[in-house]
Enzyme design. Structure first.
Site, PDB file in Angstrom:
ATOM      1  N   VAL A 171       0.832  -1.207   0.000  1.00 55.55           N
ATOM      2  CA  VAL A 171       0.000   0.000   0.000  1.00 55.55           C
ATOM      3  C   VAL A 171       0.868   1.258   0.000  1.00 55.55           C
ATOM      4  O   VAL A 171       0.596   2.220  -0.725  1.00 55.55           O
ATOM      5  CB  VAL A 171      -0.965  -0.011   1.198  1.00 55.55           C
ATOM      6  CG1 VAL A 171      -1.730   1.305   1.292  1.00 55.55           C
ATOM      7  CG2 VAL A 171      -1.942  -1.178   1.081  1.00 55.55           C
ATOM      8  N   LYS A 172       1.934   1.265   0.815  1.00 60.59           N
ATOM      9  CA  LYS A 172       2.807   2.451   0.870  1.00 60.59           C
ATOM     10  C   LYS A 172       3.521   2.681  -0.459  1.00 60.59           C
ATOM     11  O   LYS A 172       3.643   3.814  -0.936  1.00 60.59           O
ATOM     12  CB  LYS A 172       3.838   2.287   1.987  1.00 60.59           C
ATOM     13  CG  LYS A 172       4.911   3.387   2.028  1.00 60.59           C
ATOM     14  CD  LYS A 172       4.302   4.772   2.214  1.00 60.59           C
ATOM     15  CE  LYS A 172       5.331   5.888   1.988  1.00 60.59           C
ATOM     16  NZ  LYS A 172       6.523   5.786   2.817  1.00 60.59           N
ATOM     17  N   ILE A 173       4.005   1.623  -1.070  1.00 56.75           N
ATOM     18  CA  ILE A 173       4.706   1.755  -2.350  1.00 56.75           C
ATOM     19  C   ILE A 173       3.757   2.320  -3.411  1.00 56.75           C
ATOM     20  O   ILE A 173       4.130   3.199  -4.203  1.00 56.75           O
ATOM     21  CB  ILE A 173       5.290   0.400  -2.785  1.00 56.75           C
ATOM     22  CG1 ILE A 173       6.464   0.020  -1.870  1.00 56.75           C
ATOM     23  CG2 ILE A 173       5.736   0.426  -4.246  1.00 56.75           C
ATOM     24  CD1 ILE A 173       6.897  -1.430  -1.975  1.00 56.75           C
TER      25      ILE A 173
END
Length: 293
Positions: A171-173
């Site tokens: 999700v962060k990437i």
């Protein structure tokens, strides 16, 4: 799990304020490690105790938070210092952005020692870190999340359980991929506007009233791209390209070409080649304007 001591490794631009909030709000003893003496001295005023070595911290802390620049440092610290000293019940939390494959591999190694590993990469700006308003995307099992959520909430206003180990990194990437691509679009827009004789500030403020409004516009656009403010000691062009490389790796893994991310990667690479690698990454707007000359 009985928690007595928290460890925190990495006291840089984001790490130091996160650790400060953790020390002030968690109610637990916090021990810290960093190669730089200045943040150690500043945090010591809060009763935080510096640890001489990472190995000693691994032997002492029940939960260890890592706020390191990339997966390279995370892998080194875990393999050479924490894993050899890991014990049953211990939790290690990666607050940075690291490759998903590395996250899975480290989780397996810690599990073999009876310890647990969680990915909890942070998002938002340096100011948000100072104010304790970060967003954290967590990948771990439900039991580990229940333990970590109150601690992460010390420095974050939004903590999201994204799924099992690795889900937080995915999700962060993708968050960073969308963010960089959006800033590319904003940079292209303001370059055209200025050449067409349209005021850049008026453009961005008008976009904020319409369907092009976004966090990227209100923060990276208004505060960096518009005033051409690209300080050093902020999230750099080189770091941004590192995160895009993680997105491209995911795209390759799952068969998605990612043309937008590849374009963003080329622009970031061009910025680094022009000597802008250490500057705040929205400096790509200067590259877009220059290349369009």
């Amino acid at each position: 799990m009985s928690i007595k001591t928290l460890g925190f490794i990495g006291l840089g631009t984001m790490g130091e304020p996160m650790c400060r909030h953790l020390a002030q709000k968690s109610g637990f003893k916090v021990i810290i490690y960093d190669r730089q003496t200045e943040p150690l001295q500043r945090l010591s005023a809060l009763g935080v105790e510096a640890c001489e070595t990472i190995d000693l911290m691994a032997q002492t802390a029940d939960i260890i938070f890592l706020a390191l620049p990339s997966g390279i440092q995370v892998e080194d610290v875990c393999n050479n210092h924490i894993l050899p000293n890991a014990r049953a019940g211990q939790i290690v939390v990666d607050l940075g952005t690291s490759p998903v494959t590395l996250t899975h591999a480290l989780a397996e190694r810690f599990q073999a020692k009876g310890a647990r590993y969680a990915d909890a990469p942070i998002a938002r700006t340096r100011q948000a870190a100072q104010e304790g308003r970060l967003s954290v995307m967590v990948g771990c099992d439900a039991e580990t999340y229940a333990t970590l959520q109150p601690l992460l909430s010390c420095f974050a206003s939004d903590v999201t359980h994204c799924g099992n180990v690795g889900a937080g990194q995915v999700v962060k990437i993708l968050n960073n991929m969308v963010l960089v691509e959006t800033v590319v679009a904003l940079s292209e827009a303001i370059t055209i506007a200025r050449r067409a004789g349209v005021d850049g500030e008026m453009l961005f403020k008008t976009l904020m009233k319409g369907s092009a409004d976004s966090f990227a516009l209100r923060n990276h656009g208004m505060k960096s791209v518009l005033p051409e403010n690209f300080p050093e000691r902020a999230f750099s062009t080189d770091y941004a390209r590192k995160d895009i490389s993680y997105a491209l790796a995911l795209g390759e893994q799952f068969g998605v070409p990612l043309p937008g991310a590849r374009t963003a990667d080329k622009i970031l690479a061009s910025a680094s080649e022009k000597g802008l690698g250490e500057y705040y990454w929205p400096v790509i707007s200067k590259v877009i304007a220059t290349d369009a000359a």
